[in-house]
Write an enzyme that holds these catalytic residues in place. Structure first.
Site, PDB file in Angstrom:
ATOM      1  N   HIS A   1      -3.830   0.119  10.030  1.00  0.00           N
ATOM      2  CA  HIS A   1      -3.337   1.251   9.249  1.00  0.00           C
ATOM      3  C   HIS A   1      -3.887   2.571   9.725  1.00  0.00           C
ATOM      4  O   HIS A   1      -4.294   2.698  10.872  1.00  0.00           O
ATOM      5  CB  HIS A   1      -3.554   1.026   7.761  1.00  0.00           C
ATOM      6  CG  HIS A   1      -4.959   0.810   7.373  1.00  0.00           C
ATOM      7  ND1 HIS A   1      -5.763   1.816   6.926  1.00  0.00           N
ATOM      8  CD2 HIS A   1      -5.703  -0.304   7.377  1.00  0.00           C
ATOM      9  CE1 HIS A   1      -6.938   1.313   6.655  1.00  0.00           C
ATOM     10  NE2 HIS A   1      -6.944   0.027   6.925  1.00  0.00           N
TER      11      HIS A   1
ATOM     12  N   CYS B   1      -1.354  -3.087   5.382  1.00  0.00           N
ATOM     13  CA  CYS B   1      -2.575  -3.438   4.656  1.00  0.00           C
ATOM     14  C   CYS B   1      -2.321  -3.852   3.203  1.00  0.00           C
ATOM     15  O   CYS B   1      -1.790  -4.913   2.980  1.00  0.00           O
ATOM     16  CB  CYS B   1      -3.576  -2.300   4.776  1.00  0.00           C
ATOM     17  SG  CYS B   1      -5.254  -2.909   4.636  1.00  0.00           S
TER      18      CYS B   1
HETATM   19  N1  GLN Z   1      -7.560  -3.716  -0.976  1.00  0.00           N
HETATM   20  C1  GLN Z   1      -7.120  -4.536   0.097  1.00  0.00           C
HETATM   21  C2  GLN Z   1      -8.262  -5.279   0.783  1.00  0.00           C
HETATM   22  O1  GLN Z   1      -9.388  -4.855   0.707  1.00  0.00           O
HETATM   23  C3  GLN Z   1      -6.325  -3.718   1.100  1.00  0.00           C
HETATM   24  C4  GLN Z   1      -7.157  -2.694   1.789  1.00  0.00           C
HETATM   25  C5  GLN Z   1      -6.382  -1.621   2.497  1.00  0.00           C
HETATM   26  O2  GLN Z   1      -5.197  -1.367   2.236  1.00  0.00           O
HETATM   27  N2  GLN Z   1      -7.080  -0.928   3.345  1.00  0.00           N
HETATM   28  O3  GLN Z   1      -8.034  -6.279   1.408  1.00  0.00           O
END
Ligand code: GLN
Length: 247
Positions: A191, A95
């Site tokens: 994730h 992610c």
């Molecule tokens: N902040 C990033 C997004 O919103 C990654 C999100 C995450 O790691 N869940 O795309």
């Protein structure tokens, strides 16, 4: 029997949805095969020494946490590329970590974050978050997980995705691709408990890490019973299927 050396990048910042649980799976599955897993935190003040780790792990995070580490990580780009692309260490980036391994990420509020440039992709946050259970078809078999991201990731022409989306959004909700694969490196939006319900993926990463450790071929582990893991996979895959096709 070997010691598999894991470099865990920014565990204090990038650990959303208990991404750290993936490390616990790697440790158990190594132990069941008679190998030790030695995990070293690589935070802001630690450097990356190519050859010192067999597997790198980067978890996910909110834009805020990503912003805090992005520049520090980009400063270590050369060493990480050398360790993984040239040196053949394995890597799993999840992610937020996945986004930062590309060339860069523009966050929801327009913040520009530099990337490592290890994976051939770029990410820009969109208006709507892409959330839900996901099912993929990959070369390692079906993979199930959960996604929650604003980022839309575009792979470069010719880049290899981790898999094709059966149900869910994937990289951008449009292309039908999820994640990216480059040699022994995998980046993915899936994730939280990714590895507990996808044991084949966990084993593949360990096999690649062992190949780096020994300098030889990747071993092929004997399968484990994995009854609970199969049930966990089915719950997740079932929810994803119930969502219907892509979008
Ligand atoms: N902040 C990033 C997004 O919103 C990654 C999100 C995450 O790691 N869940 O795309």
């Amino acid at each position: 029997m070997s010691t598999i050396r894991v470099g865990h990048l920014y565990p204090d910042y990038l650990n959303i949805y208990a991404d750290r649980g993936n490390i616990a799976v790697l440790a158990r599955r190594s132990a069941w095969r008679g190998h030790d897993l030695e995990v070293t935190a690589l935070g802001m003040d630690e450097s990356i020494e190519p050859g010192a780790h067999d597997l790198y792990y980067v978890g996910g995070g909110q834009d805020r946490e990503q912003f805090l580490v992005a520049e520090n990580l980009a400063g270590k780009a050369e060493a990480l590329v050398s360790a993984v692309v040239e040196g053949g260490a394995a890597l799993l980036a999840v992610c937020g970590g996945y986004q930062l391994l590309g060339r860069g990420y523009r966050g929801f509020h327009g913040e520009e974050m530099p990337g490592v440039g290890l994976l051939p992709l770029e990410t820009v946050a969109g208006e709507r978050r892409l959330i839900g259970d996901v099912l993929l078809e990959t070369d390692l078999g079906p993979v199930a997980g959960f996604e929650n991201h604003a980022g839309r990731t575009r792979l470069d022409e010719g880049a290899t995705p981790l898999g094709r989306v059966v149900s869910g959004f994937g990289n951008d909700g449009e292309s039908g691709f999820e994640g990216c694969r480059l040699g022994r490196a995998i980046g993915t939006y899936l994730h939280g408990p990714l590895l507990p319900r996808n044991p084949r993926l966990a084993d593949w990463l360990l096999e690649q890490a062992l190949a780096h450790r020994t300098g030889g071929e990747a071993p092929a582990f004997d399968p484990l019973p994995d009854d609970l893991e199969a049930l966990a996979f089915e719950v997740s895959a079932g929810r994803a299927r119930a969502r219907g096709g892509r979008s």
